[in-house]
Design an enzyme around this catalytic site. Structure first.
Site, short mmCIF file in Angstrom:
data_model
loop_
_atom_site.label_atom_id
_atom_site.label_comp_id
_atom_site.label_asym_id
_atom_site.label_seq_id
_atom_site.Cartn_x
_atom_site.Cartn_y
_atom_site.Cartn_z
N LYS A 35 -10.59 -2.78 8.11
CA LYS A 35 -11.52 -3.92 8.08
C LYS A 35 -10.83 -5.10 8.74
CE LYS A 35 -12.70 -7.66 5.30
NZ LYS A 35 -13.02 -8.41 6.49
N GLU A 75 1.50 -22.81 -0.60
CA GLU A 75 1.50 -22.45 0.83
C GLU A 75 0.54 -23.39 1.55
OE1 GLU A 75 -0.43 -18.69 1.83
OE2 GLU A 75 1.16 -18.31 3.29
N GLU A 78 1.12 -7.34 1.72
CA GLU A 78 1.91 -8.35 2.45
C GLU A 78 1.18 -9.66 2.23
OE1 GLU A 78 4.74 -7.68 3.72
OE2 GLU A 78 4.65 -5.49 3.76
N CYS A 111 2.53 -16.52 7.84
CA CYS A 111 3.03 -16.28 6.47
C CYS A 111 4.48 -16.73 6.36
CB CYS A 111 2.87 -14.82 6.10
SG CYS A 111 3.58 -13.70 7.32
P1 NAD Z 1 -7.54 -13.56 2.59
O1 NAD Z 1 -6.84 -12.95 1.45
O2 NAD Z 1 -8.61 -14.53 2.31
O3 NAD Z 1 -8.22 -12.42 3.50
C1 NAD Z 1 -7.49 -11.36 4.05
C2 NAD Z 1 -8.44 -10.20 4.33
O4 NAD Z 1 -8.94 -9.73 3.08
C3 NAD Z 1 -9.67 -10.56 5.16
O5 NAD Z 1 -10.01 -9.50 6.01
C4 NAD Z 1 -10.74 -10.77 4.10
O6 NAD Z 1 -12.04 -10.55 4.58
C5 NAD Z 1 -10.35 -9.72 3.08
N1 NAD Z 1 -10.80 -10.04 1.71
C6 NAD Z 1 -11.03 -11.27 1.18
N2 NAD Z 1 -11.40 -11.14 -0.12
C7 NAD Z 1 -11.37 -9.82 -0.40
C8 NAD Z 1 -11.63 -9.07 -1.57
N3 NAD Z 1 -11.98 -9.65 -2.71
N4 NAD Z 1 -11.49 -7.72 -1.52
C9 NAD Z 1 -11.11 -7.12 -0.38
N5 NAD Z 1 -10.86 -7.78 0.78
C10 NAD Z 1 -10.98 -9.11 0.76
O7 NAD Z 1 -6.42 -14.18 3.53
P2 NAD Z 1 -6.62 -15.00 4.89
O8 NAD Z 1 -7.03 -16.39 4.58
O9 NAD Z 1 -7.45 -14.22 5.84
O10 NAD Z 1 -5.11 -14.98 5.46
C11 NAD Z 1 -4.17 -15.94 5.15
C12 NAD Z 1 -3.19 -15.41 4.12
O11 NAD Z 1 -2.57 -14.22 4.58
C13 NAD Z 1 -2.04 -16.38 3.87
O12 NAD Z 1 -1.80 -16.47 2.49
C14 NAD Z 1 -0.86 -15.74 4.58
O13 NAD Z 1 0.40 -16.09 4.09
C15 NAD Z 1 -1.16 -14.29 4.38
N6 NAD Z 1 -0.43 -13.48 5.36
C16 NAD Z 1 0.62 -12.72 4.94
C17 NAD Z 1 1.36 -11.99 5.87
C18 NAD Z 1 2.55 -11.16 5.45
O14 NAD Z 1 3.00 -10.35 6.25
N7 NAD Z 1 3.07 -11.30 4.25
C19 NAD Z 1 1.02 -12.04 7.21
C20 NAD Z 1 -0.07 -12.83 7.60
C21 NAD Z 1 -0.79 -13.55 6.66
#
Ligand code: NAD
Length: 484
Positions: free
Chosen positions: A174, A386, A250, A284
Site C-alpha cells: 500500500k 518529532e 520502522e 525519520c
Molecule cells: P503514517 O503512520 O501516518 O502513515 C504511514 C502509512 O501508513 C501510510 O501509507 C498510511 O496511509 C498508512 N496508515 C495510516 N494509518 C493507518 C492505519 N490505522 N492502519 C494501517 N495503515 C495506516 O506516517 P506518515 O505521516 O505517512 O509518515 C511519517 C512518519 O514516518 C514519521 O513519523 C517518520 O519518522 C516515519 N518514518 C520512519 C522511517 C524509518 O525508517 N524509521 C522512515 C520514514 C518515515
C-alpha cells in the site's frame, strides 16, 4: 489537465472496484494534478489472493532467476530516473536532484537484494547420535504486505520489494496517498523487467481500508510497516487479531546530534545543515536536537546559521538551484509552527527562519523557512517530539555524560549523530547511546548492506542488509538419520 493513474493487481493496471479516486496535490502550488484509485476491501482481498497464487511458483524459482529480473529492473529504473524524479518532485516537493538520487538508490537496493538473495545460506549441525544431522534451511515466508509513508516514497518501498522478491515472497504494497505516483512508476519498471503476474501488487487507498485489510488478512504472513509510531503501535496490536505473523516496524524518531569541542567544526556544520533541512526536515533521521559543548557553542551557531541562510527555498520544477522545497502537507507546516512557537514562548531565541517565506512565489504552497532556535531545553516540544519539518533546536552541554543523558532522554531510539575527534569519546557514545544506529563524524546512519532499525518506540526488526532479507524468511530445522 488532471492525470489519472491506475493501481497494479495480479499483473493488470486497474481502477478500484467502486470507481472511487483520491486526489494528489502539488505541495508547491496546492493544485490537484492527478488522481489514483481509492481501493476497497475487495480490491485488497483480490490482490492478496493473486499474490498467494503467484507465491506457489515464485518461491520455487531459483534466486538466480529472481535476481536476473531484479537486475533488469535496476537497469530500467536508471533509464527512467529523471522522469520518475520529476513526478516525485511534483507530488512531494522534494528537489528534483534529490528525488533523482532517491530513485537511483531505489534501483541500487533492488540490485543489492538480487545478489543478497543468492547468498541465503543454511547450516548443517552435527548431532550427538551417530549418522544423524540437523539441517537448518531458510524458506520464503509467504505473502508479504508493505505499508509505506510519503517522505521517501520509492526508497522505503524498494527495501520491501527487494527483500520480498529476492527471498521468494510475493508482495502487496500500500503506497501513501500523498505520494502514490512515483511508486507506481517504479513498480511499472519491475513489471517491464519481467516480474510475473501477481508477484508484485501495488494498491492505492486509505490506511483505514487498505492498511487494515492488509494487516488482518489471514493469508498475509509478514507485515513490513514504515510510518509514525502512533500507527505502528496500532498495527502491532491489530496484526495479532487474525493469526500470528512476522511484523517489522520502522517508526518515528527525534534524532540527537552531539558536537564535542574537539570535533571538526566545519564538517559538523555541513552535516547539521544537511540532516536538519534535507527534504525539508521530513526524514525519520532528520536532526531534531543539537547539543554543542559550551566552549564552541557560539562559534557553531554562527557557522550553522550562516550556512543555513544560504539555502535556496522554492519549487525545483521551476528553479533547478532550489535546495529545499515545500513541505508535503499543510498539517506538517502547522506542526513545525507549533513547535517553534512553543520554544519561543518558553524562552528559546530565534537564530534564523521561524516563519513562512514571503514573496509572490510563496503565495501558495506549504513552504516554511529553514529554522534554528537556540537556548532550548527539554520542556519544549521541539526537544521532546518529532518535529518532522525544517526546524531544529540547539542547546549547550558541559560534559559528554550530560550530553548522552540528554540524547537518551526520549522515548525514541532510531538514530544519533556524534562529532568528535576523540576516539575514546566516540566509543563511549557508541556504547551508551540508546539507538539502533549511531553515526560518528558522518550523518548517514543508513547504508544498504548494514541493518537499519530503531530501539524503543522507534521500531521493531530491521531493514537493509542480510538482516533485512531474513525478515522475509522463515527457518526450518530438518533432523535426518541416515541408515548407513
Ligand atoms: P503514517 O503512520 O501516518 O502513515 C504511514 C502509512 O501508513 C501510510 O501509507 C498510511 O496511509 C498508512 N496508515 C495510516 N494509518 C493507518 C492505519 N490505522 N492502519 C494501517 N495503515 C495506516 O506516517 P506518515 O505521516 O505517512 O509518515 C511519517 C512518519 O514516518 C514519521 O513519523 C517518520 O519518522 C516515519 N518514518 C520512519 C522511517 C524509518 O525508517 N524509521 C522512515 C520514514 C518515515
Amino acid at each position: 489537465m488532471i492525470r489519472h493513474y491506475k493501481m497494479l493487481i495480479g499483473g493488470k493496471w486497474v481502477d478500484a472496484q467502486k470507481g472511487e479516486a483520491i486526489e494528489v496535490i502539488n505541495p508547491a502550488t496546492e493544485e490537484v494534478f492527478a488522481t489514483v484509485p481509492s481501493a476497497t476491501k475487495e480490491d485488497v482481498e483480490e490482490a492478496i489472493s493473486r499474490a498467494n497464487d503467484a507465491f506457489q511458483k515464485w518461491k520455487n524459482e531459483t534466486p538466480f532467476v529472481r535476481g536476473k529480473i531484479l537486475r533488469e529492473a535496476y537497469q530500467i529504473i536508471l533509464q527512467r530516473s529523471e522522469e520518475i524524479a520529476r513526478t516525485m518532485a511534483e507530488e512531494l516537493g522534494k528537489p528534483v536532484k534529490e528525488a533523482k538520487g532517491e530513485v537511483e538508490k531505489g534501483a541500487e537496493i533492488l540490485r543489492y537484494y538480487a545478489e543478497e538473495g543468492e547468498r541465503i545460506y543454511g547450516r548443517v549441525i552435527a548431532n550427538e547420535e551417530k549418522d544423524t544431522e540437523s539441517i537448518v534451511a531458510y524458506e520464503p515466508i509467504g505473502v508479504a504486505a508493505a505499508i509505506t509513508p510519503w517522505n521517501y516514497p520509492i526508497e522505503l518501498l524498494a527495501w520491501k520489494i527487494g527483500g520480498a522478491l529476492a527471498s521468494g515472497c510475493t508482495i502487496v504494497a500500500k503506497v501513501p496517498s500523498a505520494t502514490p505516483l512515483s511508486p507506481l512508476k517504479f513498480a511499472e519498471c519491475l513489471v517491464d523487467a519481467g516480474v510475473p503476474e501477481g508477484v508484485l501488487n501495488i494498491i492505492t487507498g486509505s490506511g483505514e481500508i487498505v492498511g487494515h485489510e492488509l494487516i488482518r488478512n489471514p493469508i498475509v504472513k509478514r507485515v513490513a510497516f514504515t510510518g509514525s509510531t502512533e500507527t505502528g503501535k496500532e498495527i502491532l496490536k491489530m496484526s495479532a487479531s487474525s493469526g500470528i505473523r512476522k511484523v517489522t516496524l520502522e517508526l518515528g524518531g527525534s534524532l540527537p546530534m552531539i558536537i564535542c569541542k574537539d570535533a571538526n567544526l566545519d564538517a559538523a556544520v555541513t552535516g547539521a545543515v544537511r540532516r536538519s533541512f534535507r527534504n525539508a526536515g521530513q526524514i525519520c533521521i532528520a536532526v531534531n536536537r543539537i547539543y554543542v559543548e559550551k566552549e564552541i557553542y557560539e562559534s557553531f551557531l554562527e557557522k550553522f546559521s550562516e550556512k543555513t541562510k544560504k539555502l535556496v527555498v522554492g519549487n525545483s520544477l521551476i528553479d533547478e538551484h532550489v535546495d529545499m522545497g515545500p513541505m508535503c502537507t499543510r498539517a506538517g507546516v502547522e506542526k513545525v509552527e507549533r513547535h517553534v512557537n512553543d520554544a519561543l514562548k518558553k524562552g528559546a531565541k530565534l537564530v534564523c527562519g521561524g516563519k513562512r517565506p514571503s514573496g509572490s512565489i510563496f503565495e501558495r504552497g506549504f513552504f516554511y523557512e529553514p529554522t534554528i532556535v537556540r537556548d532550548v531545553n527539554h520542556d519544549m516540544l521541539i526537544m521532546r517530539e518529532e518535529t518532522f519539518g525544517p526546524a531544529v533546536g540547539v542547546m549547550p552541554f558541559n560534559n559528554i555524560n550530560e550530553a548522552i543523558e540528554l540524547a537518551n532522554d526520549t522515548n525514541y531510539g532510531l538514530a544519533a549523530i556524534v562529532y568528535t575527534n576523540n576516539m575514546n569519546i566516540a566509543k563511549h557514545c557508541a556504547k551508551e547511546i540508546q539507538a539502533g544506529n549511531v553515526a560518528i563524524n558522518n550523518v548517514d546512519a543508513g547504508v544498504i548492506n548494514a541493518p537499519y532499525g530503531g530501539w524503543k518506540d522507534s521500531g521493531l526488526g530491521a531493514e537493509h542488509g542480510p538482516e533485512g532479507l531474513h525478515e522475509y524468511l522463515i527457518q526450518k530445522h530438518v533432523r535426518i538419520r541416515y541408515f548407513i
